[in-house]
Design a protein around this motif. Structure first.
Motif, PDB file in Angstrom:
ATOM      1  N   SER A 113      69.257  52.634  58.623  1.00 21.60           N
ATOM      2  CA  SER A 113      68.500  53.165  57.489  1.00 21.60           C
ATOM      3  C   SER A 113      67.549  52.123  56.928  1.00 21.60           C
ATOM      4  O   SER A 113      66.385  52.418  56.618  1.00 21.60           O
ATOM      5  N   LEU A 114      68.054  50.893  56.799  1.00 18.72           N
ATOM      6  CA  LEU A 114      67.231  49.831  56.216  1.00 18.72           C
ATOM      7  C   LEU A 114      66.091  49.420  57.145  1.00 18.72           C
ATOM      8  O   LEU A 114      64.980  49.137  56.680  1.00 18.72           O
ATOM      9  N   LEU A 115      66.367  49.368  58.441  1.00 22.30           N
ATOM     10  CA  LEU A 115      65.286  49.028  59.374  1.00 22.30           C
ATOM     11  C   LEU A 115      64.151  50.039  59.265  1.00 22.30           C
ATOM     12  O   LEU A 115      62.973  49.669  59.195  1.00 22.30           O
ATOM     13  N   VAL A 116      64.522  51.323  59.268  1.00 26.78           N
ATOM     14  CA  VAL A 116      63.510  52.375  59.122  1.00 26.78           C
ATOM     15  C   VAL A 116      62.830  52.268  57.766  1.00 26.78           C
ATOM     16  O   VAL A 116      61.609  52.438  57.642  1.00 26.78           O
ATOM     17  N   ASP A 117      63.636  51.965  56.741  1.00 30.94           N
ATOM     18  CA  ASP A 117      63.085  51.889  55.387  1.00 30.94           C
ATOM     19  C   ASP A 117      62.070  50.756  55.252  1.00 30.94           C
ATOM     20  O   ASP A 117      61.058  50.901  54.571  1.00 30.94           O
ATOM     21  N   TYR A 118      62.327  49.628  55.910  1.00 34.66           N
ATOM     22  CA  TYR A 118      61.378  48.512  55.813  1.00 34.66           C
ATOM     23  C   TYR A 118      60.078  48.837  56.542  1.00 34.66           C
ATOM     24  O   TYR A 118      59.003  48.378  56.136  1.00 34.66           O
ATOM     25  N   ILE A 119      60.184  49.622  57.614  1.00 34.65           N
ATOM     26  CA  ILE A 119      58.961  50.087  58.275  1.00 34.65           C
ATOM     27  C   ILE A 119      58.186  51.002  57.324  1.00 34.65           C
ATOM     28  O   ILE A 119      56.967  50.892  57.176  1.00 34.65           O
ATOM     29  N   LEU A 312      50.097  43.961  49.339  1.00 32.93           N
ATOM     30  CA  LEU A 312      50.964  42.799  49.544  1.00 32.93           C
ATOM     31  C   LEU A 312      52.441  43.127  49.335  1.00 32.93           C
ATOM     32  O   LEU A 312      53.309  42.360  49.764  1.00 32.93           O
ATOM     33  N   ALA A 313      52.743  44.272  48.687  1.00 35.11           N
ATOM     34  CA  ALA A 313      54.142  44.690  48.530  1.00 35.11           C
ATOM     35  C   ALA A 313      54.786  44.935  49.887  1.00 35.11           C
ATOM     36  O   ALA A 313      56.011  44.865  50.029  1.00 35.11           O
ATOM     37  N   ALA A 314      53.961  45.209  50.877  1.00 36.05           N
ATOM     38  CA  ALA A 314      54.476  45.381  52.237  1.00 36.05           C
ATOM     39  C   ALA A 314      55.197  44.129  52.704  1.00 36.05           C
ATOM     40  O   ALA A 314      56.022  44.173  53.623  1.00 36.05           O
ATOM     41  N   ASN A 315      54.906  42.997  52.061  1.00 38.83           N
ATOM     42  CA  ASN A 315      55.521  41.750  52.471  1.00 38.83           C
ATOM     43  C   ASN A 315      57.033  41.742  52.279  1.00 38.83           C
ATOM     44  O   ASN A 315      57.744  41.000  52.941  1.00 38.83           O
ATOM     45  N   THR A 316      57.543  42.580  51.370  1.00 42.21           N
ATOM     46  CA  THR A 316      58.992  42.702  51.231  1.00 42.21           C
ATOM     47  C   THR A 316      59.595  43.163  52.548  1.00 42.21           C
ATOM     48  O   THR A 316      60.633  42.650  52.991  1.00 42.21           O
ATOM     49  N   GLY A 317      58.945  44.124  53.179  1.00 40.14           N
ATOM     50  CA  GLY A 317      59.403  44.581  54.485  1.00 40.14           C
ATOM     51  C   GLY A 317      59.318  43.482  55.523  1.00 40.14           C
ATOM     52  O   GLY A 317      60.234  43.297  56.337  1.00 40.14           O
ATOM     53  N   GLY A 350      60.240  40.243  65.274  1.00 43.56           N
ATOM     54  CA  GLY A 350      60.526  41.244  64.251  1.00 43.56           C
ATOM     55  C   GLY A 350      59.280  41.614  63.467  1.00 43.56           C
ATOM     56  O   GLY A 350      59.054  42.788  63.149  1.00 43.56           O
ATOM     57  N   ILE A 351      58.459  40.615  63.161  1.00 50.16           N
ATOM     58  CA  ILE A 351      57.224  40.850  62.400  1.00 50.16           C
ATOM     59  C   ILE A 351      56.266  41.744  63.194  1.00 50.16           C
ATOM     60  O   ILE A 351      55.701  42.701  62.656  1.00 50.16           O
ATOM     61  N   LEU A 352      56.100  41.452  64.477  1.00 47.44           N
ATOM     62  CA  LEU A 352      55.177  42.226  65.305  1.00 47.44           C
ATOM     63  C   LEU A 352      55.683  43.652  65.538  1.00 47.44           C
ATOM     64  O   LEU A 352      54.902  44.612  65.536  1.00 47.44           O
ATOM     65  N   PHE A 353      56.994  43.795  65.731  1.00 46.67           N
ATOM     66  CA  PHE A 353      57.567  45.138  65.898  1.00 46.67           C
ATOM     67  C   PHE A 353      57.358  45.969  64.637  1.00 46.67           C
ATOM     68  O   PHE A 353      56.982  47.143  64.707  1.00 46.67           O
ATOM     69  N   LEU A 354      57.605  45.348  63.486  1.00 45.18           N
ATOM     70  CA  LEU A 354      57.432  46.028  62.205  1.00 45.18           C
ATOM     71  C   LEU A 354      55.980  46.481  62.018  1.00 45.18           C
ATOM     72  O   LEU A 354      55.716  47.614  61.594  1.00 45.18           O
ATOM     73  N   ILE A 359      51.952  50.866  61.702  1.00 44.21           N
ATOM     74  CA  ILE A 359      50.637  51.422  62.046  1.00 44.21           C
ATOM     75  C   ILE A 359      50.792  52.819  62.661  1.00 44.21           C
ATOM     76  O   ILE A 359      50.038  53.743  62.334  1.00 44.21           O
ATOM     77  N   LEU A 360      51.788  52.986  63.532  1.00 41.92           N
ATOM     78  CA  LEU A 360      52.032  54.300  64.126  1.00 41.92           C
ATOM     79  C   LEU A 360      52.377  55.338  63.057  1.00 41.92           C
ATOM     80  O   LEU A 360      51.899  56.483  63.113  1.00 41.92           O
TER      81      LEU A 360
END
Length: 608
Positions: A113-119, A312-317, A350-354, A359-360
């Motif tokens: 859930s968290l992995l999806v949520d950070y995306i 920049l809030a995306a940086n939390t992810g 992890g950063i590149l996968f995220l 983007i998708l």
């Protein structure tokens, strides 16, 4: 060229001993880990009004009691996650808590859930930031998706440059955003208190509303709870803090909670008092800024800073996703590549996968924030509920000093989180139903990866493997395409190893070339056996693999090992590869996964 470009973008590599310098102090941690939660005040209050809008402007006063309920939930979550920080100082948050106290499946559910949520954090934050930009400049509405994708690329590069560098850049916009919202709220309240804002703009508190139902109230409460997304990020990222990490993380969490409560309350109150109604082409914060300062320079400053903080809030992810991925990878539930640090000591895989996944999502949902937020919010409240429930089990099992107080705090947090989660599923089922499908699939995917790693471990372990038969001799098979220096280089290499037999194999497409090549070979390499294969369908792979099968079958009878040596020339410039048919790579791809066969490439490097 690529290396130079990479260095310009992300900087020079850092030594492993510099890892300690990449830890965050409380000031920078508040900026980098709280930006998601703090920025959610730009769209959380709007989500409440979007639901109440169905009842008309007369219902907007209900946003005040709904906001109070959300603040109660915020306090419960902050207190609950404070306990998680001290109970699990190595980070991992809901994943570690759930796995340890509720079982592996619950942990994987929370982790997935968290992995999806950070995306979704990245996708929602970037999309909301783009909305703020296009609210100020309506002519850009048609380019929302393109702008959002470019912003993802920009913030990805920033994170690849390293944690402290991205935190240094982030700190200024985050604190500027907090300051500018405080100023907006203060000026707005001043205008309200001095009578500059007409009370006729809003309905009186307690005005009766036709058509009001509990279902709609719960839906508005759940929608507004999206402002609490990101509260858990600090507990996941404790390893990023300077020592003493748990204490610094707890103080940062408290500061974030206080700031979030003040900003959220202020925006909700001003939106109600100004009588603001949500618009497709303009955000609520934009309307508040316009009503408070007019469409002057101050308005554009607020919009610019709001857009910046949302982006920049995306940086939390970007901060929390790689650390959670590391925990899952160490437990063998996702690929081990996520545990590898990049040149700048960040978990770059992890950063590149995220970034790619975000983007998708932006493209799939066409950058529409309101379609992403329900999935985003429900993805948060599942791990919220599991984490609090896991802490309940922990306190009941261990019963440390003061466990009753701790149990009460987590019980309240678990109950409210569960209630909000259920409300989301009931009131927004058409938008959140995919969660019921992809989360179980993610858990099954994690399980299959874990099984693979366990199987690999069993097969690598010498004590558990069956002993291999000794190799009595070697047979080398060399596919040849002509009489060249490339083939000569491979033959010389093969001869230097003194195998029992060397077999050169030539695949001919017509009888004349077959006969001609045999004659040339007998003069050039009379001591090396040549086998020519005729391919009437012009395929190299099919006749070659059949021949290798035959050689393998005969070799097994004598415990001989068969090795295919593939001659391959390497052009001086990489782009030259596109000018050749790469038959050697094709042969290697077909033979590589054949059991008990060794496939080796012998390179010959061109000089020009």
């Amino acid at each position: 060229m690529f290396t130079l470009f990479k260095r310009v973008l992300i900087g020079q590599p850092l030594k492993s001993k510099d890892l300690g310098e990449q830890k965050l102090n409380k000031t920078k941690a508040l900026a980098i880990l709280s930006s998601d939660a703090l920025s959610s005040v730009a769209y959380g209050p709007e989500q409440i009004l979007l639901v109440l809008m169905a009842l008309g402007a007369a219902a907007y006063w209900l946003s005040i009691p709904i906001a109070v309920g959300i603040l109660v939930l915020l306090v419960a979550l902050v207190l609950s996650y404070r306990q998680i920080i001290f109970a699990y100082p190595h980070g991992g948050g809901a994943y570690v808590v759930s796995k340890e106290n509720l079982g592996v499946n619950s942990g994987l559910l929370a982790g997935g859930s968290l992995l999806v949520d950070y995306i979704l954090t990245v996708a929602v934050s970037i999309s909301a930031g783009t909305d703020a930009i296009t609210s100020a400049f309506p002519s850009l509405h048609g380019y929302n998706v393109l702008i959002a994708c470019l912003l993802v690329v920009l913030i990805t590069i920033l994170n690849l440059r390293g944690l402290t560098e991205s935190a240094s850049v982030l700190a200024y916009p985050v604190y500027l955003f907090v300051a500018i919202l405080f100023l907006t709220i203060a000026v707005g309240l001043y205008k309200v208190l001095t009578g500059q804002i007409s009370p006729e703009l809003h309905t009186s508190f307690g005005t009766p509303i036709a058509g009001l139902s509990l279902f709609l109230l719960l839906r508005a409460f759940a929608s507004g709870s999206s402002a609490l997304t990101g509260v858990e990020a600090i507990s996941n990222a404790i390893p990023n803090f300077k020592s003493p990490a748990p204490s610094n993380a707890a103080k940062t969490l408290a500061a974030m909670g206080i700031l979030l409560a003040i900003l959220f309350s202020g925006i909700v109150f001003l939106a109600y008092y100004y009588g603001i109604s949500p618009k497709t082409e303009e955000t609520v914060v934009s309307q508040i800024a316009s009503a408070t300062f007019g469409r002057g320079i101050m308005y554009y400053i607020i919009q610019g800073i709001t857009a910046m903080i949302l982006v920049l809030a995306a940086n939390t992810g970007y901060s929390a996703f790689p650390l959670l991925a590391v925990n899952l990878a160490k437990d063998k539930y996702i690929a081990r590549m996520f545990t590898v640090r990049g040149d700048r000591l960040g978990y770059s895989n992890g950063i590149l996968f995220l970034a790619t996944a975000s983007i998708l999502l932006i493209i799939m949902f066409k950058g529409q924030t309101e379609h992403l937020i329900p999935l985003y919010a429900v993805g948060v409240f599942i791990p919220f509920t599991l984490a609090q429930t896991g802490m309940l089990v922990k306190w009941l099992r261990e019963k440390p000093a003061g466990w009753r107080v701790k149990l009460t705090i987590n019980a309240i947090g678990a109950a409210i989180s569960f209630l909000v989660m259920i409300i989301f599923f009931i009131t927004k089922f058409p938008q959140v139903w995919p969660v019921l499908i992809f989360l179980p699939l993610i858990v099954l995917f994690f399980r299959s990866i874990h099984k693979h790693y366990e199987d690999v471990g069993d097969q690598l372990r010498i004590s558990s493997c069956e002993p291999h038969k000794p190799i009595e001799g070697n047979v080398f098979v060399i596919p040849v395409a002509g009489i060249t220096h490339v083939v000569e280089n491979t033959l010389n290499y093969a001869k230097s190893l003194h195998p029992d037999q060397i077999i050169a194999v030539y695949v001919a497409f017509d009888k004349e070339s077959e006969k001609g090549f045999e004659e040339k070979w007998s003069h050039w390499q009379p001591d090396v056996r040549l086998v020519t294969l005729y391919s009437q369908y012009r395929s190299i792979i099919q006749p070659l693999t059949k021949f290798v099968d035959t050689v393998e079958y005969k070799a097994k009878e004598s415990n001989f090992q068969v090795t295919v040596l593939i001659p391959q020339f390497i052009p001086k410039k990489r782009w030259h590869n596109a000018l050749h048919n790469q038959s050697s790579l094709l042969i290697r791809a077909f033979l590589l996964y054949r059991r008990d066969l060794i496939v080796t490439t012998v390179p010959y490097h061109f000089k020009k």
